[in-house]
Design a protein around this motif. Sequence first.
Motif, PDB file in Angstrom:
ATOM      1  N   LEU A  21      64.696  43.167  63.353  1.00 43.76           N
ATOM      2  CA  LEU A  21      64.899  43.535  61.946  1.00 43.76           C
ATOM      3  C   LEU A  21      66.172  44.345  61.789  1.00 43.76           C
ATOM      4  O   LEU A  21      66.992  44.090  60.907  1.00 43.76           O
ATOM      5  CB  LEU A  21      63.733  44.398  61.473  1.00 43.76           C
TER       6      LEU A  21
ATOM      7  N   SER B 274      61.498  48.124  80.722  1.00 45.53           N
ATOM      8  CA  SER B 274      61.950  48.779  79.499  1.00 45.53           C
ATOM      9  C   SER B 274      62.768  47.796  78.671  1.00 45.53           C
ATOM     10  O   SER B 274      63.398  46.897  79.210  1.00 45.53           O
ATOM     11  CB  SER B 274      62.794  49.996  79.859  1.00 45.53           C
ATOM     12  N   PRO B 275      62.733  47.932  77.372  1.00 46.88           N
ATOM     13  CA  PRO B 275      63.434  46.990  76.501  1.00 46.88           C
ATOM     14  C   PRO B 275      64.935  46.962  76.793  1.00 46.88           C
ATOM     15  O   PRO B 275      65.523  47.991  77.129  1.00 46.88           O
ATOM     16  CB  PRO B 275      63.174  47.549  75.107  1.00 46.88           C
TER      17      PRO B 275
ATOM     18  N   LYS C 122      61.060  45.229  65.622  1.00 46.40           N
ATOM     19  CA  LYS C 122      61.839  46.201  64.854  1.00 46.40           C
ATOM     20  C   LYS C 122      63.326  46.087  65.182  1.00 46.40           C
ATOM     21  O   LYS C 122      64.181  46.207  64.302  1.00 46.40           O
ATOM     22  CB  LYS C 122      61.336  47.611  65.165  1.00 46.40           C
ATOM     23  N   GLU C 123      63.622  45.847  66.440  1.00 45.73           N
ATOM     24  CA  GLU C 123      65.021  45.667  66.834  1.00 45.73           C
ATOM     25  C   GLU C 123      65.622  44.444  66.168  1.00 45.73           C
ATOM     26  O   GLU C 123      66.767  44.468  65.708  1.00 45.73           O
ATOM     27  CB  GLU C 123      65.127  45.542  68.363  1.00 45.73           C
TER      28      GLU C 123
ATOM     29  N   LYS D 100      52.994  47.380  72.227  1.00 45.89           N
ATOM     30  CA  LYS D 100      54.053  48.363  71.919  1.00 45.89           C
ATOM     31  C   LYS D 100      55.424  47.731  72.090  1.00 45.89           C
ATOM     32  O   LYS D 100      56.324  47.879  71.268  1.00 45.89           O
ATOM     33  CB  LYS D 100      53.926  49.570  72.850  1.00 45.89           C
TER      34      LYS D 100
ATOM     35  N   ARG E  87      51.067  46.738  62.669  1.00 44.31           N
ATOM     36  CA  ARG E  87      51.352  48.144  62.972  1.00 44.31           C
ATOM     37  C   ARG E  87      51.935  48.885  61.762  1.00 44.31           C
ATOM     38  O   ARG E  87      51.461  49.941  61.387  1.00 44.31           O
ATOM     39  CB  ARG E  87      52.342  48.221  64.147  1.00 44.31           C
ATOM     40  N   HIS E  88      52.967  48.312  61.155  1.00 44.50           N
ATOM     41  CA  HIS E  88      53.714  49.073  60.150  1.00 44.50           C
ATOM     42  C   HIS E  88      53.292  48.804  58.709  1.00 44.50           C
ATOM     43  O   HIS E  88      53.552  49.627  57.845  1.00 44.50           O
ATOM     44  CB  HIS E  88      55.215  48.824  60.312  1.00 44.50           C
TER      45      HIS E  88
ATOM     46  N   ARG F 140      52.714  38.648  54.298  1.00 52.96           N
ATOM     47  CA  ARG F 140      53.895  38.889  55.154  1.00 52.96           C
ATOM     48  C   ARG F 140      53.982  37.821  56.240  1.00 52.96           C
ATOM     49  O   ARG F 140      55.056  37.541  56.747  1.00 52.96           O
ATOM     50  CB  ARG F 140      53.820  40.259  55.827  1.00 52.96           C
TER      51      ARG F 140
ATOM     52  N   GLU G  38      49.060  49.425  59.284  1.00 53.48           N
ATOM     53  CA  GLU G  38      48.885  50.734  59.928  1.00 53.48           C
ATOM     54  C   GLU G  38      47.703  50.800  60.893  1.00 53.48           C
ATOM     55  O   GLU G  38      46.968  51.781  60.948  1.00 53.48           O
ATOM     56  CB  GLU G  38      48.775  51.837  58.866  1.00 53.48           C
TER      57      GLU G  38
ATOM     58  N   TYR H 241      47.943  51.089  67.940  1.00 55.47           N
ATOM     59  CA  TYR H 241      48.298  50.115  68.971  1.00 55.47           C
ATOM     60  C   TYR H 241      47.045  49.612  69.692  1.00 55.47           C
ATOM     61  O   TYR H 241      46.952  48.436  70.046  1.00 55.47           O
ATOM     62  CB  TYR H 241      49.265  50.750  69.977  1.00 55.47           C
TER      63      TYR H 241
ATOM     64  N   PHE I   8      54.115  43.453  64.365  1.00 58.91           N
ATOM     65  CA  PHE I   8      54.875  44.441  63.601  1.00 58.91           C
ATOM     66  C   PHE I   8      54.178  44.742  62.259  1.00 58.91           C
ATOM     67  O   PHE I   8      54.051  45.902  61.855  1.00 58.91           O
ATOM     68  CB  PHE I   8      56.299  43.907  63.362  1.00 58.91           C
TER      69      PHE I   8
ATOM     70  N   ASN J 104      48.010  41.494  52.030  1.00 63.54           N
ATOM     71  CA  ASN J 104      49.332  42.001  52.451  1.00 63.54           C
ATOM     72  C   ASN J 104      49.716  41.414  53.805  1.00 63.54           C
ATOM     73  O   ASN J 104      50.843  40.944  54.006  1.00 63.54           O
ATOM     74  CB  ASN J 104      49.315  43.529  52.564  1.00 63.54           C
TER      75      ASN J 104
ATOM     76  N   VAL K 282      56.152  45.131  69.305  1.00 65.65           N
ATOM     77  CA  VAL K 282      56.404  45.776  68.010  1.00 65.65           C
ATOM     78  C   VAL K 282      57.834  46.317  68.009  1.00 65.65           C
ATOM     79  O   VAL K 282      58.582  46.176  67.036  1.00 65.65           O
ATOM     80  CB  VAL K 282      55.384  46.908  67.737  1.00 65.65           C
ATOM     81  N   PHE K 283      58.231  46.896  69.141  1.00 67.85           N
ATOM     82  CA  PHE K 283      59.588  47.431  69.263  1.00 67.85           C
ATOM     83  C   PHE K 283      60.625  46.307  69.148  1.00 67.85           C
ATOM     84  O   PHE K 283      61.636  46.446  68.438  1.00 67.85           O
ATOM     85  CB  PHE K 283      59.741  48.144  70.612  1.00 67.85           C
TER      86      PHE K 283
END
Lengths: 187, 192
Positions: free
Chosen positions: A179, A104-105, A176-177, A169, A147-148, A36, A151, A154, A144, A32, A172-173
Amino acid sequence: MNDDSSLVRKALKGDRKAFEMIILRYQQPLVNYLGRMTGDREAALDFAQDIFLKAYSSLASYRTTFKFSTWLFKIAANHMIDHWRKKKISAVSLDQPYDDDEGSPRIQVEDREVSVARKYELAEVRARIEKALERVPEALRELFVLRHVNEFSYEEIAEIKDLPVGTVKNRVFQAKEMLRRQLEETR
Amino acid sequence: MSCVRPDRMDLYLEGELDAAERREIEDHLAACPSCRRVLEERRVIDLAVAGLPAIAVPPDFARTVLDRLPEEPRPAFGWLASVATAITLLLAGLLGYHLLTGESLAGVLVSVGRSVMGFFGLAVPLLAKVLELGKVFLRLARDFGAALLRGLQTVSSLFRPEILGLILALAFILLFLVVFGVRKIVSLGEKS
Protein backbone atom coordinates in the motif's frame (compact mmCIF):
# COMPACT_ATOMS: atom_id res chain seq x y z
CA MET A 1 -28.08 -11.05 29.19
CA ASN A 2 -27.67 -10.72 25.44
CA ASP A 3 -24.11 -11.76 24.72
CA ASP A 4 -23.42 -13.74 21.56
CA SER A 5 -23.63 -17.13 23.29
CA SER A 6 -27.04 -16.50 24.78
CA LEU A 7 -28.30 -15.13 21.44
CA VAL A 8 -27.06 -18.30 19.72
CA ARG A 9 -28.78 -20.48 22.34
CA LYS A 10 -32.05 -18.60 21.82
CA ALA A 11 -31.72 -18.78 18.03
CA LEU A 12 -31.18 -22.55 18.26
CA LYS A 13 -34.48 -22.82 20.10
CA GLY A 14 -36.16 -21.10 17.16
CA ASP A 15 -36.05 -17.52 18.44
CA ARG A 16 -35.68 -15.54 15.21
CA LYS A 17 -35.52 -12.25 17.05
CA ALA A 18 -32.28 -13.47 18.65
CA PHE A 19 -30.79 -14.28 15.24
CA GLU A 20 -31.94 -10.89 13.97
CA MET A 21 -29.93 -9.30 16.81
CA ILE A 22 -26.88 -11.32 15.73
CA ILE A 23 -27.33 -10.05 12.17
CA LEU A 24 -27.71 -6.45 13.32
CA ARG A 25 -24.60 -6.79 15.46
CA TYR A 26 -22.36 -8.21 12.71
CA GLN A 27 -23.81 -6.97 9.41
CA GLN A 28 -21.67 -3.82 9.29
CA PRO A 29 -18.24 -5.38 10.06
CA LEU A 30 -19.05 -8.30 7.76
CA VAL A 31 -20.11 -6.08 4.85
CA ASN A 32 -17.05 -3.86 5.39
CA TYR A 33 -14.80 -6.91 5.14
CA LEU A 34 -16.60 -8.32 2.09
CA GLY A 35 -16.75 -4.92 0.43
CA ARG A 36 -13.00 -4.37 0.80
CA MET A 37 -12.43 -7.89 -0.53
CA THR A 38 -14.71 -7.70 -3.56
CA GLY A 39 -14.59 -3.97 -4.28
CA ASP A 40 -18.30 -4.25 -5.08
CA ARG A 41 -21.02 -3.22 -2.62
CA GLU A 42 -23.80 -5.28 -4.20
CA ALA A 43 -21.67 -8.43 -4.23
CA ALA A 44 -20.67 -7.76 -0.63
CA LEU A 45 -24.34 -7.53 0.42
CA ASP A 46 -25.22 -10.76 -1.45
CA PHE A 47 -22.29 -12.58 0.12
CA ALA A 48 -23.20 -11.27 3.56
CA GLN A 49 -26.70 -12.72 3.16
CA ASP A 50 -25.29 -16.11 2.11
CA ILE A 51 -22.85 -16.09 5.02
CA PHE A 52 -25.58 -15.37 7.58
CA LEU A 53 -27.66 -18.20 6.07
CA LYS A 54 -24.70 -20.57 6.30
CA ALA A 55 -24.08 -19.46 9.88
CA TYR A 56 -27.73 -20.10 10.76
CA SER A 57 -27.67 -23.58 9.23
CA SER A 58 -24.57 -24.55 11.17
CA LEU A 59 -25.37 -22.65 14.35
CA ALA A 60 -25.54 -25.89 16.35
CA SER A 61 -21.88 -26.54 15.57
CA TYR A 62 -20.78 -23.24 17.16
CA ARG A 63 -18.92 -23.82 20.42
CA THR A 64 -19.13 -21.05 23.00
CA THR A 65 -15.47 -21.55 23.91
CA PHE A 66 -14.67 -19.55 20.76
CA LYS A 67 -15.58 -15.97 19.99
CA PHE A 68 -18.66 -15.79 17.79
CA SER A 69 -17.08 -13.09 15.60
CA THR A 70 -14.10 -15.37 14.89
CA TRP A 71 -16.42 -18.25 14.02
CA LEU A 72 -18.55 -16.04 11.72
CA PHE A 73 -15.53 -14.56 9.93
CA LYS A 74 -14.11 -18.04 9.44
CA ILE A 75 -17.28 -18.88 7.51
CA ALA A 76 -16.89 -15.61 5.60
CA ALA A 77 -13.23 -16.29 4.77
CA ASN A 78 -14.12 -19.77 3.48
CA HIS A 79 -16.95 -18.27 1.46
CA MET A 80 -14.48 -15.90 -0.19
CA ILE A 81 -12.11 -18.77 -0.97
CA ASP A 82 -15.00 -20.64 -2.66
CA HIS A 83 -15.90 -17.50 -4.57
CA TRP A 84 -12.36 -17.00 -5.86
CA ARG A 85 -12.10 -20.67 -6.80
CA LYS A 86 -15.35 -20.51 -8.74
CA LYS A 87 -14.37 -17.33 -10.49
CA LYS A 88 -10.90 -18.73 -11.08
CA ILE A 89 -9.45 -15.47 -9.95
CA SER A 90 -5.75 -15.92 -9.55
CA ALA A 91 -5.87 -15.51 -5.83
CA VAL A 92 -2.29 -15.64 -4.69
CA SER A 93 -1.56 -18.99 -3.12
CA LEU A 94 -1.11 -18.91 0.62
CA ASP A 95 1.94 -21.13 0.17
CA GLN A 96 3.58 -18.76 -2.24
CA PRO A 97 6.01 -16.57 -0.37
CA TYR A 98 5.76 -12.87 -1.15
CA ASP A 99 9.00 -12.39 0.62
CA ASP A 100 10.18 -14.78 3.21
CA ASP A 101 7.49 -15.63 5.76
CA GLU A 102 9.98 -16.82 8.32
CA GLY A 103 12.77 -14.31 8.00
CA SER A 104 12.64 -10.60 8.50
CA PRO A 105 10.86 -8.63 5.79
CA ARG A 106 12.99 -7.52 2.89
CA ILE A 107 11.10 -4.31 2.30
CA GLN A 108 13.54 -1.46 2.09
CA VAL A 109 12.96 1.91 3.68
CA GLU A 110 15.65 3.53 1.61
CA ASP A 111 13.78 6.64 0.59
CA ARG A 112 13.22 8.19 3.95
CA GLU A 113 13.30 11.70 2.59
CA VAL A 114 9.96 11.17 0.91
CA SER A 115 7.07 11.36 3.30
CA VAL A 116 3.66 10.31 2.04
CA ALA A 117 1.90 11.28 5.20
CA ARG A 118 3.15 14.83 5.35
CA LYS A 119 2.03 15.68 1.83
CA TYR A 120 -1.55 14.56 2.03
CA GLU A 121 -4.43 15.09 4.31
CA LEU A 122 -5.98 11.99 5.87
CA ALA A 123 -9.07 12.19 3.69
CA GLU A 124 -7.05 12.17 0.51
CA VAL A 125 -4.90 9.33 1.75
CA ARG A 126 -8.09 7.39 2.50
CA ALA A 127 -9.41 7.86 -1.02
CA ARG A 128 -6.12 6.69 -2.49
CA ILE A 129 -5.81 3.81 -0.06
CA GLU A 130 -9.27 2.62 -1.11
CA LYS A 131 -8.01 2.32 -4.70
CA ALA A 132 -4.59 0.99 -3.77
CA LEU A 133 -6.13 -1.75 -1.61
CA GLU A 134 -7.82 -3.23 -4.67
CA ARG A 135 -4.41 -3.79 -6.23
CA VAL A 136 -3.05 -5.72 -3.25
CA PRO A 137 -3.31 -9.51 -3.85
CA GLU A 138 -6.40 -11.01 -2.18
CA ALA A 139 -4.50 -13.26 0.21
CA LEU A 140 -2.54 -10.31 1.61
CA ARG A 141 -5.41 -7.85 1.42
CA GLU A 142 -7.68 -10.15 3.38
CA LEU A 143 -5.31 -10.35 6.34
CA PHE A 144 -4.69 -6.60 6.20
CA VAL A 145 -8.44 -5.85 6.17
CA LEU A 146 -9.12 -8.25 9.04
CA ARG A 147 -6.41 -6.52 11.05
CA HIS A 148 -6.84 -2.85 10.20
CA VAL A 149 -10.48 -2.54 9.13
CA ASN A 150 -12.12 -5.21 11.30
CA GLU A 151 -9.56 -4.79 14.07
CA PHE A 152 -9.15 -8.47 14.88
CA SER A 153 -6.10 -9.38 16.92
CA TYR A 154 -3.30 -11.28 15.17
CA GLU A 155 -4.24 -14.36 17.21
CA GLU A 156 -7.87 -14.16 16.08
CA ILE A 157 -6.82 -13.76 12.43
CA ALA A 158 -4.54 -16.78 12.81
CA GLU A 159 -7.56 -18.75 14.04
CA ILE A 160 -9.84 -17.49 11.25
CA LYS A 161 -7.32 -18.33 8.54
CA ASP A 162 -5.64 -21.37 10.13
CA LEU A 163 -2.23 -19.75 9.81
CA PRO A 164 0.60 -19.29 12.31
CA VAL A 165 0.54 -15.92 14.08
CA GLY A 166 4.03 -15.06 12.77
CA THR A 167 2.89 -15.62 9.18
CA VAL A 168 -0.15 -13.42 9.73
CA LYS A 169 2.01 -10.60 11.14
CA ASN A 170 4.42 -10.87 8.25
CA ARG A 171 1.72 -10.82 5.59
CA VAL A 172 -0.12 -7.90 7.17
CA PHE A 173 3.19 -6.03 7.10
CA GLN A 174 3.76 -6.94 3.44
CA ALA A 175 0.28 -5.72 2.52
CA LYS A 176 0.96 -2.43 4.26
CA GLU A 177 4.27 -2.07 2.44
CA MET A 178 2.53 -2.67 -0.88
CA LEU A 179 0.00 0.00 0.00
CA ARG A 180 2.71 2.43 1.03
CA ARG A 181 4.65 1.88 -2.19
CA GLN A 182 1.54 2.32 -4.30
CA LEU A 183 0.72 5.52 -2.47
CA GLU A 184 4.22 6.76 -3.20
CA GLU A 185 3.99 5.78 -6.88
CA THR A 186 0.67 7.55 -7.37
CA ARG A 187 1.71 10.73 -5.61
CA MET B 1 20.64 0.80 18.57
CA SER B 2 20.42 0.75 14.76
CA CYS B 3 17.36 2.17 12.99
CA VAL B 4 14.01 0.52 13.77
CA ARG B 5 12.85 -2.05 11.23
CA PRO B 6 9.51 -1.05 9.63
CA ASP B 7 7.78 -4.25 10.76
CA ARG B 8 8.79 -3.45 14.35
CA MET B 9 7.46 0.07 13.89
CA ASP B 10 4.07 -1.34 12.83
CA LEU B 11 3.91 -3.61 15.86
CA TYR B 12 4.94 -0.63 18.02
CA LEU B 13 2.11 1.49 16.57
CA GLU B 14 -0.37 -1.35 17.13
CA GLY B 15 0.68 -1.78 20.77
CA GLU B 16 1.91 -5.32 20.11
CA LEU B 17 5.34 -4.96 21.74
CA ASP B 18 6.20 -5.53 25.37
CA ALA B 19 7.35 -2.71 27.65
CA ALA B 20 11.08 -3.34 27.17
CA GLU B 21 10.83 -3.35 23.35
CA ARG B 22 8.68 -0.22 23.44
CA ARG B 23 11.16 1.59 25.62
CA GLU B 24 14.02 0.58 23.34
CA ILE B 25 12.20 1.93 20.28
CA GLU B 26 11.18 5.12 22.05
CA ASP B 27 14.78 5.76 23.14
CA HIS B 28 15.89 5.38 19.54
CA LEU B 29 13.08 7.54 18.18
CA ALA B 30 14.04 10.34 20.57
CA ALA B 31 17.46 10.46 18.96
CA CYS B 32 16.60 9.65 15.30
CA PRO B 33 14.55 12.15 13.27
CA SER B 34 14.59 9.85 10.23
CA CYS B 35 12.85 7.02 12.13
CA ARG B 36 10.40 9.52 13.62
CA ARG B 37 9.44 10.62 10.11
CA VAL B 38 8.98 7.02 8.92
CA LEU B 39 6.93 6.23 12.02
CA GLU B 40 4.68 9.22 11.36
CA GLU B 41 4.21 8.11 7.76
CA ARG B 42 3.14 4.65 8.87
CA ARG B 43 0.86 6.05 11.56
CA VAL B 44 -1.00 8.10 8.94
CA ILE B 45 -1.61 4.98 6.84
CA ASP B 46 -2.96 3.15 9.92
CA LEU B 47 -5.26 6.06 10.77
CA ALA B 48 -6.45 6.42 7.18
CA VAL B 49 -7.26 2.70 6.89
CA ALA B 50 -9.03 2.61 10.27
CA GLY B 51 -11.11 5.58 9.15
CA LEU B 52 -12.16 4.16 5.77
CA PRO B 53 -15.88 4.88 5.32
CA ALA B 54 -18.23 2.03 6.22
CA ILE B 55 -20.03 0.39 3.31
CA ALA B 56 -23.72 1.28 3.59
CA VAL B 57 -25.97 -1.60 4.65
CA PRO B 58 -29.65 -1.20 3.69
CA PRO B 59 -31.97 -0.79 6.70
CA ASP B 60 -33.98 -3.87 5.70
CA PHE B 61 -30.89 -6.09 5.34
CA ALA B 62 -31.61 -8.17 8.47
CA ARG B 63 -35.25 -8.62 7.45
CA THR B 64 -34.17 -9.85 4.00
CA VAL B 65 -31.90 -12.46 5.60
CA LEU B 66 -34.62 -13.54 8.06
CA ASP B 67 -37.06 -14.02 5.16
CA ARG B 68 -34.60 -16.44 3.55
CA LEU B 69 -33.99 -18.52 6.68
CA PRO B 70 -35.15 -22.15 6.75
CA GLU B 71 -37.74 -23.15 9.37
CA GLU B 72 -35.22 -23.82 12.13
CA PRO B 73 -31.47 -24.30 12.43
CA ARG B 74 -30.32 -27.81 11.51
CA PRO B 75 -29.40 -29.75 14.62
CA ALA B 76 -25.74 -30.76 14.77
CA PHE B 77 -25.17 -34.36 13.63
CA GLY B 78 -28.87 -34.87 12.81
CA TRP B 79 -28.13 -38.20 11.11
CA LEU B 80 -26.10 -39.29 14.11
CA ALA B 81 -29.11 -38.72 16.35
CA SER B 82 -31.14 -41.10 14.14
CA VAL B 83 -28.48 -43.83 14.27
CA ALA B 84 -27.94 -43.36 18.02
CA THR B 85 -31.68 -43.57 18.66
CA ALA B 86 -32.03 -46.73 16.53
CA ILE B 87 -29.10 -48.41 18.33
CA THR B 88 -30.45 -47.33 21.73
CA LEU B 89 -33.88 -48.74 20.89
CA LEU B 90 -32.33 -52.01 19.69
CA LEU B 91 -30.21 -52.35 22.84
CA ALA B 92 -33.17 -51.43 25.03
CA GLY B 93 -35.23 -54.12 23.25
CA LEU B 94 -32.54 -56.77 23.77
CA LEU B 95 -32.03 -55.75 27.40
CA GLY B 96 -35.78 -55.73 28.03
CA TYR B 97 -36.07 -59.24 26.51
CA HIS B 98 -33.16 -60.42 28.66
CA LEU B 99 -34.67 -58.96 31.85
CA LEU B 100 -38.16 -60.29 31.18
CA THR B 101 -37.20 -63.81 30.09
CA GLY B 102 -33.92 -64.28 31.98
CA GLU B 103 -32.25 -65.59 28.78
CA SER B 104 -28.56 -64.77 28.41
CA LEU B 105 -27.72 -61.87 26.10
CA ALA B 106 -25.59 -64.15 23.93
CA GLY B 107 -28.57 -66.48 23.55
CA VAL B 108 -30.79 -63.56 22.67
CA LEU B 109 -28.30 -62.36 20.05
CA VAL B 110 -27.95 -65.86 18.56
CA SER B 111 -31.72 -66.33 18.35
CA VAL B 112 -32.13 -62.84 16.88
CA GLY B 113 -29.39 -63.68 14.36
CA ARG B 114 -31.09 -66.95 13.43
CA SER B 115 -34.41 -65.21 13.04
CA VAL B 116 -32.87 -62.55 10.83
CA MET B 117 -31.09 -65.15 8.68
CA GLY B 118 -34.28 -67.17 8.43
CA PHE B 119 -36.17 -64.08 7.54
CA PHE B 120 -33.79 -63.15 4.75
CA GLY B 121 -33.70 -66.74 3.50
CA LEU B 122 -37.44 -67.05 3.35
CA ALA B 123 -38.61 -63.57 2.62
CA VAL B 124 -36.22 -62.05 0.10
CA PRO B 125 -39.11 -60.70 -1.98
CA LEU B 126 -40.21 -58.79 1.08
CA LEU B 127 -36.85 -57.08 1.40
CA ALA B 128 -37.96 -54.04 -0.52
CA LYS B 129 -40.90 -53.66 1.85
CA VAL B 130 -38.60 -54.06 4.82
CA LEU B 131 -36.35 -51.34 3.46
CA GLU B 132 -39.35 -49.10 3.04
CA LEU B 133 -40.33 -49.78 6.63
CA GLY B 134 -36.75 -49.18 7.69
CA LYS B 135 -36.84 -45.78 6.04
CA VAL B 136 -40.01 -44.89 7.89
CA PHE B 137 -38.53 -46.21 11.11
CA LEU B 138 -35.37 -44.16 10.64
CA ARG B 139 -37.39 -41.07 9.90
CA LEU B 140 -39.42 -41.66 13.04
CA ALA B 141 -36.26 -42.36 15.02
CA ARG B 142 -34.69 -39.17 13.69
CA ASP B 143 -37.75 -37.12 14.59
CA PHE B 144 -37.86 -38.83 17.97
CA GLY B 145 -34.15 -38.13 18.48
CA ALA B 146 -34.53 -34.51 17.45
CA ALA B 147 -37.56 -34.09 19.73
CA LEU B 148 -35.62 -35.76 22.53
CA LEU B 149 -32.66 -33.43 21.97
CA ARG B 150 -34.93 -30.40 21.89
CA GLY B 151 -36.69 -31.60 25.02
CA LEU B 152 -33.37 -32.13 26.78
CA GLN B 153 -32.16 -28.70 25.68
CA THR B 154 -35.34 -27.11 26.99
CA VAL B 155 -35.19 -29.04 30.28
CA SER B 156 -31.51 -28.21 30.70
CA SER B 157 -32.21 -24.52 30.17
CA LEU B 158 -35.09 -24.59 32.69
CA PHE B 159 -33.35 -26.26 35.62
CA ARG B 160 -30.08 -25.83 37.43
CA PRO B 161 -27.54 -28.70 37.15
CA GLU B 162 -28.21 -30.07 40.66
CA ILE B 163 -31.99 -30.19 39.99
CA LEU B 164 -31.28 -31.91 36.67
CA GLY B 165 -29.15 -34.52 38.44
CA LEU B 166 -31.95 -35.18 40.93
CA ILE B 167 -34.51 -35.57 38.12
CA LEU B 168 -32.22 -38.00 36.27
CA ALA B 169 -31.63 -40.08 39.42
CA LEU B 170 -35.39 -40.26 40.09
CA ALA B 171 -36.04 -41.23 36.47
CA PHE B 172 -33.51 -44.09 36.70
CA ILE B 173 -35.03 -45.37 39.96
CA LEU B 174 -38.50 -45.24 38.40
CA LEU B 175 -37.29 -47.10 35.32
CA PHE B 176 -35.75 -49.90 37.41
CA LEU B 177 -38.87 -50.18 39.54
CA VAL B 178 -41.02 -50.51 36.42
CA VAL B 179 -38.72 -53.12 34.80
CA PHE B 180 -38.35 -55.26 37.92
CA GLY B 181 -42.03 -54.84 38.73
CA VAL B 182 -42.96 -56.21 35.30
CA ARG B 183 -40.49 -59.07 35.75
CA LYS B 184 -42.00 -59.91 39.14
CA ILE B 185 -45.51 -59.93 37.69
CA VAL B 186 -44.39 -62.21 34.84
CA SER B 187 -42.69 -64.64 37.25
CA LEU B 188 -45.75 -64.68 39.55
CA GLY B 189 -47.88 -65.50 36.51
CA GLU B 190 -45.57 -68.43 35.67
CA LYS B 191 -45.79 -69.83 39.25
CA SER B 192 -49.58 -69.68 39.41
